[in-house]
Write a protein that holds these residues in place. Structure first.
Motif, PDB file in Angstrom:
ATOM      1  N   LEU A 219     -10.565   2.102   8.038  1.00  0.00           N
ATOM      2  CA  LEU A 219     -11.651   1.438   7.042  1.00  0.00           C
ATOM      3  C   LEU A 219     -11.126   0.529   6.011  1.00  0.00           C
ATOM      4  O   LEU A 219      -9.984   0.814   5.456  1.00  0.00           O
ATOM      5  N   SER A 220     -11.999  -0.531   5.985  1.00  0.00           N
ATOM      6  CA  SER A 220     -11.326  -1.533   4.957  1.00  0.00           C
ATOM      7  C   SER A 220     -12.456  -1.375   3.850  1.00  0.00           C
ATOM      8  O   SER A 220     -13.724  -1.263   3.881  1.00  0.00           O
ATOM      9  N   ILE A 221     -11.855  -1.495   2.598  1.00  0.00           N
ATOM     10  CA  ILE A 221     -12.579  -1.212   1.285  1.00  0.00           C
ATOM     11  C   ILE A 221     -12.379  -2.403   0.641  1.00  0.00           C
ATOM     12  O   ILE A 221     -10.937  -2.693   0.302  1.00  0.00           O
ATOM     13  N   PRO A 222     -13.067  -3.405   0.132  1.00  0.00           N
ATOM     14  CA  PRO A 222     -12.993  -4.129  -0.605  1.00  0.00           C
ATOM     15  C   PRO A 222     -13.009  -3.848  -1.897  1.00  0.00           C
ATOM     16  O   PRO A 222     -13.290  -2.737  -2.364  1.00  0.00           O
ATOM     17  N   ALA A 223     -12.540  -4.884  -2.828  1.00  0.00           N
ATOM     18  CA  ALA A 223     -12.331  -4.453  -4.175  1.00  0.00           C
ATOM     19  C   ALA A 223     -14.035  -4.418  -4.902  1.00  0.00           C
ATOM     20  O   ALA A 223     -14.759  -5.041  -4.497  1.00  0.00           O
TER      21      ALA A 223
ATOM     22  N   MET B 245       0.906  -1.189  -0.026  1.00  0.00           N
ATOM     23  CA  MET B 245      -0.090   0.076  -0.024  1.00  0.00           C
ATOM     24  C   MET B 245       0.806   1.307   0.085  1.00  0.00           C
ATOM     25  O   MET B 245       1.856   1.231   0.766  1.00  0.00           O
ATOM     26  N   HIS B 246       0.567   2.348  -0.797  1.00  0.00           N
ATOM     27  CA  HIS B 246       1.220   3.508  -0.998  1.00  0.00           C
ATOM     28  C   HIS B 246       0.513   4.694  -0.502  1.00  0.00           C
ATOM     29  O   HIS B 246      -0.658   4.617  -0.753  1.00  0.00           O
ATOM     30  N   ASP B 247       1.203   5.805  -0.385  1.00  0.00           N
ATOM     31  CA  ASP B 247       0.656   6.809   0.205  1.00  0.00           C
ATOM     32  C   ASP B 247      -0.158   7.699  -0.944  1.00  0.00           C
ATOM     33  O   ASP B 247      -0.941   8.596  -0.559  1.00  0.00           O
ATOM     34  N   ASP B 248       0.004   7.300  -2.050  1.00  0.00           N
ATOM     35  CA  ASP B 248      -0.670   8.145  -3.030  1.00  0.00           C
ATOM     36  C   ASP B 248      -1.718   7.412  -3.775  1.00  0.00           C
ATOM     37  O   ASP B 248      -2.182   7.503  -5.000  1.00  0.00           O
ATOM     38  N   PHE B 249      -2.621   6.617  -2.659  1.00  0.00           N
ATOM     39  CA  PHE B 249      -3.478   5.707  -3.385  1.00  0.00           C
ATOM     40  C   PHE B 249      -4.878   6.421  -3.976  1.00  0.00           C
ATOM     41  O   PHE B 249      -5.428   5.929  -4.534  1.00  0.00           O
ATOM     42  N   PHE B 250      -5.024   7.660  -3.371  1.00  0.00           N
ATOM     43  CA  PHE B 250      -6.148   8.658  -3.717  1.00  0.00           C
ATOM     44  C   PHE B 250      -5.569   9.565  -4.757  1.00  0.00           C
ATOM     45  O   PHE B 250      -4.649  10.085  -4.862  1.00  0.00           O
ATOM     46  N   TYR B 251      -6.297   9.600  -5.953  1.00  0.00           N
ATOM     47  CA  TYR B 251      -6.135  10.535  -6.878  1.00  0.00           C
ATOM     48  C   TYR B 251      -7.168  11.500  -7.356  1.00  0.00           C
ATOM     49  O   TYR B 251      -8.374  10.831  -7.228  1.00  0.00           O
TER      50      TYR B 251
ATOM     51  N   PRO C 156     -11.944   7.774  -6.130  1.00  0.00           N
ATOM     52  CA  PRO C 156     -11.637   6.360  -6.612  1.00  0.00           C
ATOM     53  C   PRO C 156     -10.503   5.996  -5.995  1.00  0.00           C
ATOM     54  O   PRO C 156      -9.338   6.810  -5.469  1.00  0.00           O
ATOM     55  N   LEU C 157     -10.183   4.749  -5.450  1.00  0.00           N
ATOM     56  CA  LEU C 157      -9.149   4.194  -4.721  1.00  0.00           C
ATOM     57  C   LEU C 157      -9.059   2.746  -4.874  1.00  0.00           C
ATOM     58  O   LEU C 157     -10.176   2.077  -5.420  1.00  0.00           O
ATOM     59  N   PHE C 158      -7.855   2.399  -4.628  1.00  0.00           N
ATOM     60  CA  PHE C 158      -7.787   0.877  -4.447  1.00  0.00           C
ATOM     61  C   PHE C 158      -7.960   0.161  -3.341  1.00  0.00           C
ATOM     62  O   PHE C 158      -8.002   0.844  -2.354  1.00  0.00           O
ATOM     63  N   PRO C 159      -8.635  -1.029  -3.380  1.00  0.00           N
ATOM     64  CA  PRO C 159      -9.007  -1.776  -2.276  1.00  0.00           C
ATOM     65  C   PRO C 159      -7.747  -1.942  -1.138  1.00  0.00           C
ATOM     66  O   PRO C 159      -6.684  -2.097  -1.365  1.00  0.00           O
ATOM     67  N   GLY C 160      -8.391  -2.043  -0.082  1.00  0.00           N
ATOM     68  CA  GLY C 160      -7.288  -2.172   0.946  1.00  0.00           C
ATOM     69  C   GLY C 160      -7.774  -1.451   2.341  1.00  0.00           C
ATOM     70  O   GLY C 160      -8.914  -1.346   2.724  1.00  0.00           O
ATOM     71  N   ARG C 161      -7.112  -1.375   3.477  1.00  0.00           N
ATOM     72  CA  ARG C 161      -7.296  -0.903   4.871  1.00  0.00           C
ATOM     73  C   ARG C 161      -6.577   0.396   4.884  1.00  0.00           C
ATOM     74  O   ARG C 161      -5.512   0.456   4.509  1.00  0.00           O
ATOM     75  N   TYR C 162      -7.258   1.366   5.261  1.00  0.00           N
ATOM     76  CA  TYR C 162      -6.957   2.770   5.424  1.00  0.00           C
ATOM     77  C   TYR C 162      -6.969   3.198   6.622  1.00  0.00           C
ATOM     78  O   TYR C 162      -8.145   2.965   7.375  1.00  0.00           O
ATOM     79  N   ARG C 163      -6.111   4.021   7.326  1.00  0.00           N
ATOM     80  CA  ARG C 163      -6.315   4.674   8.560  1.00  0.00           C
ATOM     81  C   ARG C 163      -6.810   6.115   8.046  1.00  0.00           C
ATOM     82  O   ARG C 163      -6.097   6.882   7.403  1.00  0.00           O
ATOM     83  N   ILE C 164      -7.824   6.531   8.652  1.00  0.00           N
ATOM     84  CA  ILE C 164      -8.643   7.754   8.297  1.00  0.00           C
ATOM     85  C   ILE C 164      -8.504   8.739   9.726  1.00  0.00           C
ATOM     86  O   ILE C 164      -9.210   8.244  10.736  1.00  0.00           O
ATOM     87  N   VAL C 165      -7.913   9.598   9.582  1.00  0.00           N
ATOM     88  CA  VAL C 165      -7.734  10.669  10.748  1.00  0.00           C
ATOM     89  C   VAL C 165      -8.306  12.119  10.104  1.00  0.00           C
ATOM     90  O   VAL C 165      -8.270  12.349   9.251  1.00  0.00           O
TER      91      VAL C 165
END
Length: 223
Positions: free
Chosen positions: A83-87, A1-7, A58-67
């Motif tokens: 926040l866990s986002i399935p594909a 997982m990388h930090d630029d997953f949102f675009y 838009p984002l890739f599926p995965g687990r994200y820490r939302i602050v």
């Protein structure tokens, strides 16, 4: 997982990759200030005010820490959640509650099969001090029954048209909120979000956005 997953969304966002998901954020916390939202330490939303939705991101599926911080600050977060986002899914993530007890409520916007011209509506109860309610039309047709805080109903089919909606304490005929001139066009999928406070400020009201499952490419095979 990388930090630029949102675009950012742009004119080409419909050309999505397989498995991509979408999330929008709603500020539904009465009395809370405007906020900035970080996902995995990346600023994704700036200065989101009460009652506002973001566009779908838009984002890739995965687990994200939302602050979530008060706008312009990086100290004293008001929400820190995972926040866990399935594909291949669509979500609305709502900031709810009252200070200091805010939390993030993920609400799936599921793909549903529908016929041409048919519209669908559901109800989402996000008013923290309002008891369970029934939702009916002014003509007496009951749409949703005994919906409690944080509950999300299933979608129901409705005929396109102009409606007046009424919220009533569950099991009673007392009207605590009237929403006139709700226009439902054909081929729409809508959520009626109840937000605000009963007997307080900001007052009880509804938001009725078009849900992403009506048009995002995740649901292109169900149309």
């Amino acid at each position: 997982m990388h930090d630029d997953f949102f675009y950012p969304l742009d004119s080409d966002y419909h050309a999505s990759v397989d498995g991509q998901s979408f999330v929008r954020i709603l500020h539904a916390a009465p009395g809370a200030p405007a906020v900035d939202v970080y996902a995995n330490n990346v600023l994704i939303v700036r200065n989101l005010t009460y009652r506002q939705f973001t566009q779908y991101l838009p984002l890739f599926p995965g687990r994200y820490r939302i602050v979530v911080f008060p706008a312009g600050s990086r100290t004293s977060p008001v929400i820190d959640a995972t926040l866990s986002i399935p594909a291949g899914t669509i979500y609305t993530a709502a900031a709810i509650g009252t200070l200091p007890n805010l939390r993030l409520l993920p609400i799936a916007d599921p793909c549903i099969a529908r016929g041409f011209g048919q519209s669908y509506v559901r109800f989402v109860h996000l008013s923290p001090n309002t008891p369970a309610v029934d939702i009916a039309t002014s003509t007496g047709v009951q749409l949703f029954r005994n919906v409690s805080y944080t509950q999300v109903t299933d979608y129901i089919p409705v005929q396109p048209g102009l409606y007046t909606l009424e919220a009533r304490p569950a099991g009673t005929n007392q009207v605590v909120l009237t929403v006139p001139n709700v226009r439902i066009a054909a081929n729409r999928i809508l959520s009626v979000y109840a937000i605000g406070l009963s007997g307080g400020q900001p007052s009880l009201q509804v938001l009725i956005p078009l849900d992403g499952n009506a048009y995002l490419p995740v649901c292109r095979f169900t149309r």
